[in-house]
Design a protein around this motif. Sequence first.
Motif, PDB file in Angstrom:
ATOM      1  N   LEU A   5       2.709   9.851   2.228  1.00  0.00           N
ATOM      2  CA  LEU A   5       2.525   9.771   3.667  1.00  0.00           C
ATOM      3  C   LEU A   5       3.160  10.984   4.326  1.00  0.00           C
ATOM      4  N   ASP A 129      -3.370   6.475   9.042  1.00  0.00           N
ATOM      5  CA  ASP A 129      -3.153   6.222   7.619  1.00  0.00           C
ATOM      6  C   ASP A 129      -2.385   7.363   6.960  1.00  0.00           C
ATOM      7  N   GLY A 132       1.776   8.104   8.428  1.00  0.00           N
ATOM      8  CA  GLY A 132       2.859   7.137   8.344  1.00  0.00           C
ATOM      9  C   GLY A 132       3.456   6.820   9.708  1.00  0.00           C
ATOM     10  N   PRO A 133       4.458   5.915   9.759  1.00  0.00           N
ATOM     11  CA  PRO A 133       4.935   5.377  11.035  1.00  0.00           C
ATOM     12  C   PRO A 133       5.707   6.343  11.911  1.00  0.00           C
ATOM     13  N   TYR A 196      -3.729   5.113   1.551  1.00  0.00           N
ATOM     14  CA  TYR A 196      -2.503   5.432   2.276  1.00  0.00           C
ATOM     15  C   TYR A 196      -1.976   4.210   3.023  1.00  0.00           C
ATOM     16  N   THR A 197      -2.896   3.385   3.530  1.00  0.00           N
ATOM     17  CA  THR A 197      -2.490   2.146   4.194  1.00  0.00           C
ATOM     18  C   THR A 197      -1.797   1.223   3.207  1.00  0.00           C
ATOM     19  N   GLU A 200       1.737   2.501   2.554  1.00  0.00           N
ATOM     20  CA  GLU A 200       2.662   2.188   3.649  1.00  0.00           C
ATOM     21  C   GLU A 200       3.060   0.719   3.623  1.00  0.00           C
ATOM     22  N   SER A 201       2.105  -0.149   3.314  1.00  0.00           N
ATOM     23  CA  SER A 201       2.386  -1.581   3.248  1.00  0.00           C
ATOM     24  C   SER A 201       3.414  -1.882   2.161  1.00  0.00           C
ATOM     25  N   LYS A 203       5.737   0.133   1.160  1.00  0.00           N
ATOM     26  CA  LYS A 203       7.027   0.728   1.510  1.00  0.00           C
ATOM     27  C   LYS A 203       7.839  -0.157   2.445  1.00  0.00           C
ATOM     28  N   ASN A 207       8.026  -0.202  11.290  1.00  0.00           N
ATOM     29  CA  ASN A 207       6.924  -0.068  12.232  1.00  0.00           C
ATOM     30  C   ASN A 207       7.272  -0.632  13.609  1.00  0.00           C
ATOM     31  N   PRO A 351       0.659  -2.928   8.813  1.00  0.00           N
ATOM     32  CA  PRO A 351      -0.397  -2.146   8.152  1.00  0.00           C
ATOM     33  C   PRO A 351      -1.568  -2.992   7.677  1.00  0.00           C
TER      34      PRO A 351
END
Length: 415
Positions: A5, A129, A132-133, A196-197, A200-201, A203, A207, A351
Motif C-alpha cells: 500500500l 485501494d 491505503g488509509p 490491495y483492499t 488493507e483488510s 492489516k 481507518n 475495507p
Amino acid sequence: MKIQLGLKENWQQFSLLVLVNMLVGGMVGLERTVVPLVGTEEFKIGSDIVIFSFIIAFGIVKAFTNLVSGVLADLYTRKRVLVAGWLVGLPVPFLLAWGPSWNWIVGANVLLGISQGLAWSMTVNMKIDLVGPQRRGLAMGLNEAAGYGAVGLTALLTGYLASIYGLRPQPFYIGIVYTLTGLLLSIWVIKDTRAYTMLESLKGPGNGNAVPSKKPGLLSVFKEVSIGNKDLFAISQAGLINNLNDGMSWGVFPILFMSAGVGLEGVGWIKAVYPMVWGVGQIVTGPLADKIGRKPLIVWGMIVQAIGHLVIGIGQLPALISGLSGSVLLGIGTAMVYPALLAAVGDSSAPEWRASALGVYRFWRDIGYAVGALMAGVVAAWLGIIWAVHFAGLMTLGSGVLVWVMMKESRAVRN
C-alpha cells in the motif's frame, strides 16, 4: 509480485488512473457550455425545466449507477467495471454532435450517466485501494483535480470551438478522442486493484471511525450511510447540496449570462473557471484534509460556496465580472469539500464494505445534479432565473451548519 500500500509504491498505476480520470471528466466538460444553448438556440425550447431535463436524466442515472458500482466491482473486479463504463460512453459524443431532436440529447445523457457512474466510481475506488488509509485525502485530491480540471478545460475548449464553428458538431469531436483513448488505456494498461483492499483488510483497522466487519449487503450499507450513522448522514447531505450547486450552475449559468449580454466565449470562461479552480485546488486541499482533518474543510468549503452564490446573485458587478468572481469562489469552496467528503467516507467505512459505502455516498451526492436542475427549473419558472442562485446559496449555507453540528472528525490518527 509482492504488493504494498502507498502512493510512492504504486505511483505508476496511480498516475495512469489520474490520466484516465482526466478523460472521464472531459466527457462531462463536453456539455457544460454548449448543450443548454443547443436546447434554446437550435431546438427553440422555451421551458427551463425541459432545457434542464438532460441534467436531471444524467444525475438520476449516474446516482443509481454509483449505487450499484461497488457491488459490480466486487463481483466482476474494478477493471472490468471501468472498461464497461467506457463501452457505454462510446455513443455519447456522436449523439451530442448529430442527434436530430432534444430526446436524442437526453438519451445521450442517460448513457453518459451510466458511463460516469461506472468509470469515475472505479477510478475513485482504485486510487483509495492503492494508497491505503493515511493518504486518502491526497489520493482523492489528485483524482478529483484531474477529473474536474479536465471538465473545466473541455468546457472552455467547447465554448471556443462553438464561437468559431457553431454549436454542433465540431465542439463534440474531442469527445470521440476521449472515449477511444480512455477505453484503450483501461483495457491494455490499467490493472485491477482489489488485492490491495484485501491487503488493507488483513492489516487491521487504522481507518478513523471505521470498524472492521464481515461484508454486509447493499441494503444494510445503504441504511448505514444514509441514516444509520450520523457522520455518514452529514457527509451524504453535504455531497448532495454540493452537487446541487453544480447541477444548478450547469443549466442556469449559460442562459443567465447570455441573457445578461455576455458572449458565448465569455460564458465558456465562466463555465470553465468553476471546475478548473475546483480541480486544481484539490491538489492543495486533498493533502490538507490529511493534515488538518476533514470537517474544517467541509464546513468552510460550504460557506465559501454560499458566498460565491451571493456574489453572482446580488448583481452589483458587471455580468462577466460577477460570473467569473462567483465561479472562482464556487470552485474554491468545492475544492475544499470534495476530497474531504470522499476521504471521510473512506475513514468511516471498513475495507470490506468501503466500495459499497462510496457507491451509496456518491448516489446521494450525484442525485444533487438532478435536484439542482429540477430546483432551478421550478424556481426560475416561479420567481425568475436569478432566484435559483439565491435558493442554492441558502441551502449550501444550511448544509455547512448541519455538518458543523453533526459530524465528528474522521481523519485517521497517524503513529
